[in-house]
Design a protein around this motif. Sequence first.
Motif, mmCIF file in Angstrom:
data_model
loop_
_atom_site.group_PDB
_atom_site.id
_atom_site.type_symbol
_atom_site.label_atom_id
_atom_site.label_comp_id
_atom_site.label_asym_id
_atom_site.label_seq_id
_atom_site.Cartn_x
_atom_site.Cartn_y
_atom_site.Cartn_z
ATOM 1 N N PRO A 182 -65.062 1.236 32.777
ATOM 2 C CA PRO A 182 -65.276 -0.075 32.144
ATOM 3 C C PRO A 182 -66.423 -0.048 31.144
ATOM 4 O O PRO A 182 -67.402 0.702 31.300
ATOM 5 C CB PRO A 182 -65.587 -1.002 33.318
ATOM 6 C CG PRO A 182 -65.040 -0.301 34.515
ATOM 7 C CD PRO A 182 -65.181 1.153 34.242
ATOM 8 N N GLY A 183 -66.331 -0.889 30.132
ATOM 9 C CA GLY A 183 -67.400 -0.995 29.156
ATOM 10 C C GLY A 183 -68.587 -1.760 29.695
ATOM 11 O O GLY A 183 -68.515 -2.421 30.730
ATOM 12 N N VAL A 208 -72.018 1.184 26.435
ATOM 13 C CA VAL A 208 -70.895 2.094 26.233
ATOM 14 C C VAL A 208 -69.595 1.296 26.299
ATOM 15 O O VAL A 208 -69.292 0.691 27.337
ATOM 16 C CB VAL A 208 -70.881 3.211 27.303
ATOM 17 C CG1 VAL A 208 -69.667 4.111 27.130
ATOM 18 C CG2 VAL A 208 -72.162 4.041 27.234
ATOM 19 N N PRO A 209 -68.815 1.254 25.217
ATOM 20 C CA PRO A 209 -67.522 0.564 25.271
ATOM 21 C C PRO A 209 -66.584 1.225 26.282
ATOM 22 O O PRO A 209 -66.748 2.397 26.629
ATOM 23 C CB PRO A 209 -66.986 0.711 23.842
ATOM 24 C CG PRO A 209 -68.180 1.000 23.003
ATOM 25 C CD PRO A 209 -69.116 1.779 23.885
ATOM 26 N N SER A 435 -60.746 6.268 23.608
ATOM 27 C CA SER A 435 -61.251 4.911 23.632
ATOM 28 C C SER A 435 -60.220 3.992 24.249
ATOM 29 O O SER A 435 -59.009 4.217 24.119
ATOM 30 C CB SER A 435 -61.597 4.452 22.216
ATOM 31 O OG SER A 435 -62.566 5.317 21.636
ATOM 32 N N ALA A 436 -60.673 2.934 24.923
ATOM 33 C CA ALA A 436 -59.760 2.056 25.642
ATOM 34 C C ALA A 436 -58.770 1.360 24.713
ATOM 35 O O ALA A 436 -57.664 1.015 25.117
ATOM 36 C CB ALA A 436 -60.550 1.040 26.443
ATOM 37 N N GLY A 437 -59.145 1.199 23.452
ATOM 38 C CA GLY A 437 -58.248 0.529 22.514
ATOM 39 C C GLY A 437 -57.196 1.439 21.910
ATOM 40 O O GLY A 437 -56.287 0.972 21.223
#
Length: 439
Positions: A182-183, A208-209, A435-437
């Motif tokens: 998690p960010g 941290v994202p 990256s989560a995105g």
Amino acid sequence: MTDPAFDADTLRERALTTLTTARARTTLLTSCVEEPDLTAQHSPLMSPLVWDLAHIGNQEEMWLLRAVAGREAMRPEIDGLYDAFEHPRAERPSLPLLPPAEARHYASEVRGRVLDILESTAFHGTRLTEAGFAFGMIAQHEQQHDETMLITHQLRKGPQALTAPDPDPVPLFTGPSEVLVPGGPFTMGTSTEPWALDNERPAHRREVPAFYMDTTPVTNAAFQAFIADGGYDTERWWTPEGWAHIRQHSIHAPLYWHRDGKQWLRRRFGVTEVVPPDEPVLHVCWYEADAYARWAGRRLPTEAEWEKAARHDPASGRSTRYPWGDADPAPEHANLGQRHLRPAPAGSYPEGESPLGIRQLIGDVWEWTASDFLPYPGFQAFPYKEYSEVFFGPEYKVLRGGAFAVDQVACRGTFRNWDYPIRRQIFSGFRTARSAGDA
């Protein structure tokens, strides 16, 4: 051990144990081969083993007998010979080094005097003596040289000289291939770990994202798929510097690998064996790790991402010493201390996983990160600039997590290693992130 307020007896026992453990490993690494192998230089990248042996003794004398105890120098005439910054490794065989028997005697005599002063040293009063820091620094220094000597043993040609039991076999890992971290903010580095070195300090907040990280290090089988798909022959996966490097040096596989018909073989400490598909890949440089990650549609984690994955406990919001908590590493947690001479299969050590389920963040292989080796905000060099400060900059990439060659005294969630992105003789592997995105 987040609270440095230990009583003197506990600190003395810890110092004695770590120094004794380090010396036992040094003795094994320098007694398992004959004198010609001790004095030879097996690679221009590494020192002769006999140089490491006397250097270990010299550093111990300088910091514990001279700096802490105020003793006169035992052999001041050899200080320059064993100054790592005065003589590059490639030049050390030409120096008038102490022969093996004399080097052993010198290191042993230093150690005897150190054990005498250990009994009377007060663990307070100066930064060097606070919580036994100088003794911990020297134990870590010796274990780091034990790791470099093990690298020399791997580079050495000739029959097998070292043996150790293999890690326990484990069922093929069938858990998720990646985990969401998690960010949000977390505490990076430390201001409370008594024996942490200067580049690990001070503790500071990092944002941290959210990102995904591999649950285990990248395996030999996965890396073989990269090779089979033409990874080493496809320029688009490589940075310009990486592409130029592998072309110039005709690199087509990890170091020590060679093809025999349809299978890959490797040389490991004098023995040729089939490359085990489920082990973390070993002896790859940063450029190779980065190219694999691009090929896989991913990237290397940043240093901050790696440490958050290894230390942040989402339930409490704390940064722990290790992925499993604050307890010192035990054999069920991680593959450390050269008790095995290879990585354990990917997915091993479930008791050492992080709260999010990420495994083998400590031990097995050093893990390349995307980050340059830079100081933390508020960094102060201690006790000398040449340990960290002179290496800061974009020339070096950070590695995290330790390897099977690393002792627990020189390995923790905040510990930072660094090297040139071309280095492959080190016990280096990697895991990837996204990256989560990202899709």
